[in-house]
Design a protein around this motif. Sequence first.
Motif, PDB file in Angstrom:
ATOM      1  N   LYS A 167      -9.277 -16.567  18.256  1.00 21.12           N
ATOM      2  CA  LYS A 167      -9.702 -15.419  19.057  1.00 21.12           C
ATOM      3  C   LYS A 167      -8.557 -14.970  19.974  1.00 21.12           C
ATOM      4  N   GLY A 168      -7.551 -15.806  20.110  1.00 18.55           N
ATOM      5  CA  GLY A 168      -6.471 -15.501  21.036  1.00 18.55           C
ATOM      6  C   GLY A 168      -6.591 -16.366  22.269  1.00 18.55           C
ATOM      7  N   LEU A 169      -5.482 -16.487  22.988  1.00 17.16           N
ATOM      8  CA  LEU A 169      -5.481 -17.354  24.163  1.00 17.16           C
ATOM      9  C   LEU A 169      -6.297 -16.746  25.307  1.00 17.16           C
ATOM     10  N   ASP A 170      -6.208 -15.429  25.459  1.00 17.89           N
ATOM     11  CA  ASP A 170      -6.915 -14.791  26.577  1.00 17.89           C
ATOM     12  C   ASP A 170      -8.434 -14.970  26.502  1.00 17.89           C
ATOM     13  N   PRO A 171      -9.044 -14.699  25.341  1.00 13.17           N
ATOM     14  CA  PRO A 171     -10.489 -14.942  25.262  1.00 13.17           C
ATOM     15  C   PRO A 171     -10.849 -16.409  25.510  1.00 13.17           C
ATOM     16  N   LEU A 172      -9.964 -17.306  25.111  1.00 14.47           N
ATOM     17  CA  LEU A 172     -10.245 -18.728  25.309  1.00 14.47           C
ATOM     18  C   LEU A 172     -10.198 -19.075  26.797  1.00 14.47           C
TER      19      LEU A 172
END
Length: 351
Positions: A167-172
Amino acid sequence: MRTQARSGSALALLPAIVVFATLSAFSGAADAQRKERLGKEVVDAVCGACHVPGKDKAPKIGDAKAWAGRASQGLTALTDHALKGIRNMPAHGGSSGVSDIEIERAIIYMVNRSGGHWVEPVGGATPAVVRSSEMIVQNQCAKCHQSGQDGAPKIGDRPAWIPRLKKGLDPLVASAIHGHGPMPARGGMPDLSDQEIRGAIVYMFNYGLPATPPAPAARAMPADPHHKLVSGTDIYLGMVRAEAMRAAQAQVKKTSAAKVDIPSGKGYYHLNISLADNKSQVPVTDAQVKVRVSDGMTTESKALGLVAANNAVSYGNFFRFSSGNAYNITAEIRRPGVAGAIEAKFDFKAP
Ligand code: HEC
Ligand code: HEC
């Protein structure tokens, strides 16, 4: 001497840990060197006027319920509200002589007197404690992420983390901030900044890697033909023969979750692109990567998927090359929040 200076970033953790240990051992002790007042002093002098009696519905000191909801916003948001004022809460508690760091300390003091477990910020200049990712993970996240309690992805277990990172680092990071199911908001440490949470996640993801992540970034030579620096992003090209991968896979037990389907036939290579932010050397895992391979006559274009290769995260796919031919490889990288694509070109001659 030079080499010692180079390893400074790893050594820099040591004083940070010592500071942390000292602080927790003597937390609350008066520090003669500090000009700022401690949390208790500020509360006694200023905030207590309203927060002891609960004047105008101010959350009372000791009222865990009243503070819990507010504390879940995190220290940064609470400090911001206390500095600017919110509803009946006057800016700076109505006393302009209270510094930002004193406000933070006062909030932490009140939260901790009301069932919280926040850590006091160090020093006067920095708004919050600068804690290393290692410290945060070992002191807090490891409680669940070490053993994998309740399905928490384990520290250093890349196959468990990669699907979540898709999902990408930001959503995580956002997910860890809000929490869900057995994962508490901010990992159960409400005063962690977003940046600290990001660092803790990257630390857990990279734990156990032999070198500074991503592996090839550490020792890149300026003239390395497989390395390009474009728009602040380090871009590395890796080529692994499918035959070599098949041989390696045959030796690995079927349990490996990161198993990839390797095409049969001659001339296949696993082309992988690893990305790192040039400044922080944090691996970039939220990009969309497309690659064009051209021999001057024909061009093949494919999207690369997130894979664990070379003991780090990269983006990869299989391409076929004819022995002896020269190729132009163009990687097109798009990152969320960054307009347009960045491009890196590599030359490759199939041996
Ligand atoms: C004149 C009374 C008064 C004083 C003095 C005061 N507060 Fe408050 N404070 C309030 C009231 C009222 C609220 C509730 C505001 C609301 O949510 O409607 C509040 C809320 C807060 C909150 C919660 C903000 C949020 O986002 O929910 C924080 C944090 C806070 N105060 C910190 C402080 C600190 C730190 C001091 C001392 C430097 C201080 N206050 C002094 C009246 C006061
Ligand atoms: C009380 C146990 C516990 C603690 C403490 C904890 N975690 Fe978790 N964490 C979990 C569990 C369980 C999951 C898996 C939740 C799920 O996927 O349903 C999880 C999942 C995550 C995820 C993945 C979220 C997603 O959307 O896939 C991240 C990121 C994360 N934790 C970060 C952290 C960080 C950073 C810390 C320390 C600051 C921390 N956690 C502390 C239990 C914990």
